[in-house]
Design an enzyme around this catalytic site. Structure first.
Site, PDB file in Angstrom:
ATOM      1  N   GLY A  12     -14.053  52.477  11.009  1.00 28.86           N
ATOM      2  CA  GLY A  12     -12.946  51.524  11.092  1.00 28.86           C
ATOM      3  C   GLY A  12     -13.079  50.443  10.035  1.00 28.86           C
ATOM      4  O   GLY A  12     -14.081  50.395   9.292  1.00 28.86           O
ATOM      5  N   ASP A  13     -12.054  49.616   9.918  1.00 29.22           N
ATOM      6  CA  ASP A  13     -12.035  48.503   8.961  1.00 29.22           C
ATOM      7  C   ASP A  13     -12.155  48.968   7.516  1.00 29.22           C
ATOM      8  O   ASP A  13     -12.704  48.270   6.669  1.00 29.22           O
ATOM      9  CB  ASP A  13     -13.161  47.490   9.269  1.00 29.22           C
ATOM     10  CG  ASP A  13     -13.143  47.069  10.719  1.00 29.22           C
ATOM     11  OD1 ASP A  13     -12.056  46.751  11.200  1.00 29.22           O
ATOM     12  OD2 ASP A  13     -14.209  47.084  11.370  1.00 29.22           O
ATOM     13  N   GLY A  15      -9.690  49.340   5.562  1.00 30.47           N
ATOM     14  CA  GLY A  15      -8.568  48.798   4.779  1.00 30.47           C
ATOM     15  C   GLY A  15      -7.333  49.679   4.917  1.00 30.47           C
ATOM     16  O   GLY A  15      -6.512  49.752   3.997  1.00 30.47           O
ATOM     17  N   LYS A  16      -7.202  50.318   6.073  1.00 29.91           N
ATOM     18  CA  LYS A  16      -6.046  51.208   6.282  1.00 29.91           C
ATOM     19  C   LYS A  16      -4.741  50.424   6.253  1.00 29.91           C
ATOM     20  O   LYS A  16      -3.732  50.923   5.771  1.00 29.91           O
ATOM     21  CB  LYS A  16      -6.170  51.933   7.634  1.00 29.91           C
ATOM     22  CG  LYS A  16      -7.343  52.892   7.684  1.00 29.91           C
ATOM     23  CD  LYS A  16      -7.485  53.515   9.057  1.00 29.91           C
ATOM     24  CE  LYS A  16      -7.837  52.511  10.139  1.00 29.91           C
ATOM     25  NZ  LYS A  16      -9.164  51.906  10.016  1.00 29.91           N
ATOM     26  N   LYS A  18      -3.931  47.861   4.485  1.00 28.12           N
ATOM     27  CA  LYS A  18      -3.499  47.597   3.115  1.00 28.12           C
ATOM     28  C   LYS A  18      -2.926  48.854   2.464  1.00 28.12           C
ATOM     29  O   LYS A  18      -1.890  48.817   1.802  1.00 28.12           O
ATOM     30  CB  LYS A  18      -4.706  47.086   2.314  1.00 28.12           C
ATOM     31  CG  LYS A  18      -4.336  46.654   0.929  1.00 28.12           C
ATOM     32  CD  LYS A  18      -5.528  46.039   0.229  1.00 28.12           C
ATOM     33  CE  LYS A  18      -6.725  46.963   0.335  1.00 28.12           C
ATOM     34  NZ  LYS A  18      -7.918  46.438  -0.285  1.00 28.12           N
ATOM     35  N   ASN A  38      -7.315  46.694  19.870  1.00 25.77           N
ATOM     36  CA  ASN A  38      -8.653  46.730  19.247  1.00 25.77           C
ATOM     37  C   ASN A  38      -8.553  46.847  17.730  1.00 25.77           C
ATOM     38  O   ASN A  38      -9.477  46.522  17.014  1.00 25.77           O
ATOM     39  CB  ASN A  38      -9.522  47.861  19.833  1.00 25.77           C
ATOM     40  CG  ASN A  38      -8.840  49.216  19.840  1.00 25.77           C
ATOM     41  OD1 ASN A  38      -7.654  49.326  19.568  1.00 25.77           O
ATOM     42  ND2 ASN A  38      -9.592  50.240  20.158  1.00 25.77           N
ATOM     43  N   GLY A  40      -7.339  45.831  14.082  1.00 19.33           N
ATOM     44  CA  GLY A  40      -6.931  44.591  13.436  1.00 19.33           C
ATOM     45  C   GLY A  40      -6.675  44.903  11.980  1.00 19.33           C
ATOM     46  O   GLY A  40      -7.599  45.163  11.232  1.00 19.33           O
ATOM     47  N   HIS A  41      -5.431  44.945  11.608  1.00 20.86           N
ATOM     48  CA  HIS A  41      -5.101  45.254  10.220  1.00 20.86           C
ATOM     49  C   HIS A  41      -4.744  43.974   9.491  1.00 20.86           C
ATOM     50  O   HIS A  41      -3.772  43.321   9.848  1.00 20.86           O
ATOM     51  CB  HIS A  41      -3.925  46.230  10.161  1.00 20.86           C
ATOM     52  CG  HIS A  41      -4.291  47.601  10.617  1.00 20.86           C
ATOM     53  ND1 HIS A  41      -3.380  48.605  10.772  1.00 20.86           N
ATOM     54  CD2 HIS A  41      -5.486  48.132  10.932  1.00 20.86           C
ATOM     55  CE1 HIS A  41      -4.000  49.699  11.177  1.00 20.86           C
ATOM     56  NE2 HIS A  41      -5.283  49.430  11.289  1.00 20.86           N
ATOM     57  N   GLN A 222      -8.929  52.376  13.808  1.00 26.71           N
ATOM     58  CA  GLN A 222     -10.364  52.712  13.908  1.00 26.71           C
ATOM     59  C   GLN A 222     -10.738  53.762  12.842  1.00 26.71           C
ATOM     60  O   GLN A 222     -10.125  53.787  11.805  1.00 26.71           O
ATOM     61  CB  GLN A 222     -10.735  53.172  15.317  1.00 26.71           C
ATOM     62  CG  GLN A 222     -10.734  52.047  16.346  1.00 26.71           C
ATOM     63  CD  GLN A 222      -9.370  51.778  16.935  1.00 26.71           C
ATOM     64  OE1 GLN A 222      -8.656  52.687  17.291  1.00 26.71           O
ATOM     65  NE2 GLN A 222      -9.010  50.528  17.040  1.00 26.71           N
ATOM     66  N   GLY A 300     -13.548  38.616  15.328  1.00 31.12           N
ATOM     67  CA  GLY A 300     -14.259  37.649  14.493  1.00 31.12           C
ATOM     68  C   GLY A 300     -15.743  37.948  14.331  1.00 31.12           C
ATOM     69  O   GLY A 300     -16.476  37.201  13.685  1.00 31.12           O
ATOM     70  N   PRO A 302     -19.255  39.286  12.955  1.00 30.95           N
ATOM     71  CA  PRO A 302     -19.721  39.722  11.642  1.00 30.95           C
ATOM     72  C   PRO A 302     -19.947  41.230  11.680  1.00 30.95           C
ATOM     73  O   PRO A 302     -20.461  41.749  12.666  1.00 30.95           O
ATOM     74  CB  PRO A 302     -21.053  38.987  11.438  1.00 30.95           C
ATOM     75  CG  PRO A 302     -21.361  38.302  12.707  1.00 30.95           C
ATOM     76  CD  PRO A 302     -20.201  38.409  13.636  1.00 30.95           C
ATOM     77  N   LEU A 330     -13.619  48.201  -4.148  1.00 31.02           N
ATOM     78  CA  LEU A 330     -14.508  48.506  -5.268  1.00 31.02           C
ATOM     79  C   LEU A 330     -15.057  47.206  -5.863  1.00 31.02           C
ATOM     80  O   LEU A 330     -16.216  47.121  -6.276  1.00 31.02           O
ATOM     81  CB  LEU A 330     -13.724  49.297  -6.324  1.00 31.02           C
ATOM     82  CG  LEU A 330     -14.532  50.114  -7.317  1.00 31.02           C
ATOM     83  CD1 LEU A 330     -15.430  51.122  -6.606  1.00 31.02           C
ATOM     84  CD2 LEU A 330     -13.613  50.838  -8.292  1.00 31.02           C
ATOM     85  N   ASP A 331     -14.231  46.162  -5.874  1.00 19.40           N
ATOM     86  CA  ASP A 331     -14.619  44.865  -6.444  1.00 19.40           C
ATOM     87  C   ASP A 331     -15.848  44.270  -5.763  1.00 19.40           C
ATOM     88  O   ASP A 331     -16.635  43.562  -6.390  1.00 19.40           O
ATOM     89  CB  ASP A 331     -13.447  43.872  -6.336  1.00 19.40           C
ATOM     90  CG  ASP A 331     -12.873  43.801  -4.924  1.00 19.40           C
ATOM     91  OD1 ASP A 331     -12.542  44.875  -4.376  1.00 19.40           O
ATOM     92  OD2 ASP A 331     -12.777  42.690  -4.366  1.00 19.40           O
TER      93      ASP A 331
HETATM   94  P1  IMP Z   1     -13.187  49.594  22.033  1.00 18.80           P
HETATM   95  O1  IMP Z   1     -12.251  50.364  21.148  1.00 18.80           O
HETATM   96  O2  IMP Z   1     -12.817  48.145  22.188  1.00 18.80           O
HETATM   97  O3  IMP Z   1     -13.424  50.281  23.341  1.00 18.80           O
HETATM   98  O4  IMP Z   1     -14.616  49.571  21.296  1.00 18.80           O
HETATM   99  C1  IMP Z   1     -15.382  50.742  21.110  1.00 18.80           C
HETATM  100  C2  IMP Z   1     -16.075  50.731  19.766  1.00 18.80           C
HETATM  101  O5  IMP Z   1     -15.095  50.825  18.720  1.00 18.80           O
HETATM  102  C3  IMP Z   1     -16.854  49.462  19.464  1.00 18.80           C
HETATM  103  O6  IMP Z   1     -17.974  49.805  18.656  1.00 18.80           O
HETATM  104  C4  IMP Z   1     -15.884  48.633  18.652  1.00 18.80           C
HETATM  105  O7  IMP Z   1     -16.514  47.685  17.840  1.00 18.80           O
HETATM  106  C5  IMP Z   1     -15.235  49.723  17.838  1.00 18.80           C
HETATM  107  N1  IMP Z   1     -13.884  49.380  17.356  1.00 18.80           N
HETATM  108  C6  IMP Z   1     -12.741  49.369  18.066  1.00 18.80           C
HETATM  109  N2  IMP Z   1     -11.697  49.041  17.282  1.00 18.80           N
HETATM  110  C7  IMP Z   1     -12.180  48.853  16.051  1.00 18.80           C
HETATM  111  C8  IMP Z   1     -11.574  48.538  14.792  1.00 18.80           C
HETATM  112  O8  IMP Z   1     -10.359  48.373  14.641  1.00 18.80           O
HETATM  113  N3  IMP Z   1     -12.431  48.436  13.751  1.00 18.80           N
HETATM  114  C9  IMP Z   1     -13.750  48.660  13.861  1.00 18.80           C
HETATM  115  N4  IMP Z   1     -14.350  48.969  15.003  1.00 18.80           N
HETATM  116  C10 IMP Z   1     -13.580  49.066  16.097  1.00 18.80           C
END
Ligand code: IMP
Length: 437
Positions: A12-13, A15-16, A18, A38, A40-41, A222, A300, A302, A330-331
């Protein structure tokens, strides 16, 4: 090609948001097919930062946006998000919500939070937003769907049943007070009135859009390694972020999917617990976290950071049939020497190029790195592959060679203009995916 699925190839995270934002320009419809709040884009447009949770990033281009049946839907948070987007001048009238999406209730959040607290060091590290418990209700057939909110008698009966179970669990298992039926009914009936204009049969809407030749972009949330079946179980989310999930979560058949684009960062990050073979707990990891602004949009927290892992990318290519990769951030790697990419793992004295299927094996796996010299020149202004410094080009080529997937898009900064395509991802063919698999 008129349908393209975009999936996260890591944890996850990637950069989908963008990439979706950039591709939305040439799409007509953008669909979310799994997950919920869950996700966050974060998308930056004209220096303005938009943090989207449930609404597809296509909203920023005024496209038709669909929240599919595979999503677990939090109405209160959705209405807040929509109000904020409208306040900032965006047209929210083209958002459609599936009547078959499951609804998140406050007891889902509390069960998620208390369950995690009780697990202590064995916790999953969830976002604590009720995602897992809402999917549990769905699978247990005790869930409530968006369409149910508009049938007062049925809704009351279903909520009373669901709440009895949830309250029993909260009181008996966690010693926590339960929720009141009448209060929840009033709250959710209030939401239903405001949601009504958005709710529809999105399966029909999407299939008709495809019939009409409109371009549909499926925006995964994710990533592959958080997939319930194909990720690092049990340290996963409760849905299917891989390409197959797009079909399940939208009601569009596999035969109607034309291509799959994987999104990867030029390094790896993970939030939450669970194994992460290329994790860097040293200064380099800290540098990547700071430069890449690696803090969770939803929580939030880290993020844990580390080198790129080609074993993970190959696994993702395998289970999602990737036709191309969008390589982000890449930057962030400028000035780091040498750069490393995990080409394989050593596990109990043996070399393996495949992802170990059991989480304890993955926790013992030691990455075998390929080193690259890196580069010092700034890359933020590059708008084509050729404009990248040689070290960066070599890095991209190594990613292609080690993952087996062509890099079709590259991003060198958070702004929309800092993402460029080497090939139109909507033009990737199934043949590319087959050749590479
Ligand atoms: P849940 O989706 O809140 O049940 O969390 C299950 C796992 O997925 C945990 O390790 C979360 O940190 C991870 N997770 C859920 N959504 C994201 C996301 O959008 N980005 C990164 N990790 C995520």
């Amino acid at each position: 090609m008129s349908t393209l699925v975009l999936v996260g190839t890591q944890w996850g995270d990637e950069g989908k948001g963008k990439v979706t934002d950039v591709l939305s320009e040439s799409a007509d419809v953008v669909v979310r097919y799994q997950g919920g709040t869950n996700a966050g884009h974060t998308v930056v447009v004209g220096g303005e930062r938009f943090a989207l949770r449930q609404v597809p990033s296509g909203i920023l281009h005024g496209k038709d946006c669909v929240i599919g049946n595979g999503v677990v839907f939090d109405p209160g948070r959705f209405l807040e998000e929509i109000a904020e987007l409208a306040r900032r001048g965006l047209d929210v009238s083209r958002v459609r919500i599936s009547d078959a999406a499951h609804v998140i209730f406050p007891y889902h959040l509390r069960i998620d939070q208390m369950g995690e607290d009780r697990l202590g060091p064995a916790r999953i590290g969830t976002t604590r937003l009720g995602i897992g418990p809402a999917y549990m209700d769905k699978v247990a057939r005790t869930g409530i769907r968006v369409g149910d909110l508009f049938r007062p008698e049925y809704f009351r009966r279903r909520l009373a049943q669901a709440l009895t179970r949830a309250n029993e669990r909260l009181e008996r298992e966690f010693g926590s007070p339960g929720f009141h039926l009448e209060q929840l009914l009033a709250e959710y009936e209030g939401y239903a009135r405001r949601l009504e204009p958005f709710v529809t049969d999105t399966v029909a809407f999407l299939n008709e859009a495809i019939d009409a030749g409109r371009r549909v972009l499926f925006e995964g949330a994710q990533g592959t390694m958080l997939d319930l079946d194909h990720g690092t179980y049990p340290y996963v989310t409760s849905s299917y972020p891989t390409a197959g999930g797009a079909c399940l979560g939208s009601g569009v058949a596999p035969t109607r999917i034309d291509g799959v684009l994987g999104v990867a960062k030029a390094y790896t990050s993970r939030v939450g617990d669970g194994p992460f073979p290329t994790e860097l707990t040293d200064e380099t990891g800290e540098t990547i976290r700071e430069r890449g602004r690696e803090y969770g949009t939803a929580t939030g927290r880290p993020r844990r950071c580390g080198w790129l892992d080609a074993v993970v990318l190959r696994h993702s290519a395998l289970v999602s049939g990737l036709g191309g990769l969008a390589l982000n951030h890449l930057d962030t790697l400028t000035g780091l020497h040498p750069l490393k990419i995990a080409a394989a793992y050593e596990l109990d004295g043996r070399v393996t190029e495949r992802l170990p299927r059991q989480v304890d094996d993955l926790a013992r796996a030691r990455p075998i790195y390929e080193e690259l010299p890196g580069w010092d020149e700034p890359v933020e202004e590059a708008r084509s592959f050729e404009e990248l410094p040689e070290g960066a080009r070599r890095y991209v080529e190594a990613v292609e060679r080690l993952s087996g997937v062509p890099v079709v898009m590259i991003s060198v900064g958070p702004e929309r203009e800092q993402t460029f395509a080497r090939r139109d991802p909507f033009q990737m063919t199934r043949e590319t995916a087959r050749r590479k698999a």
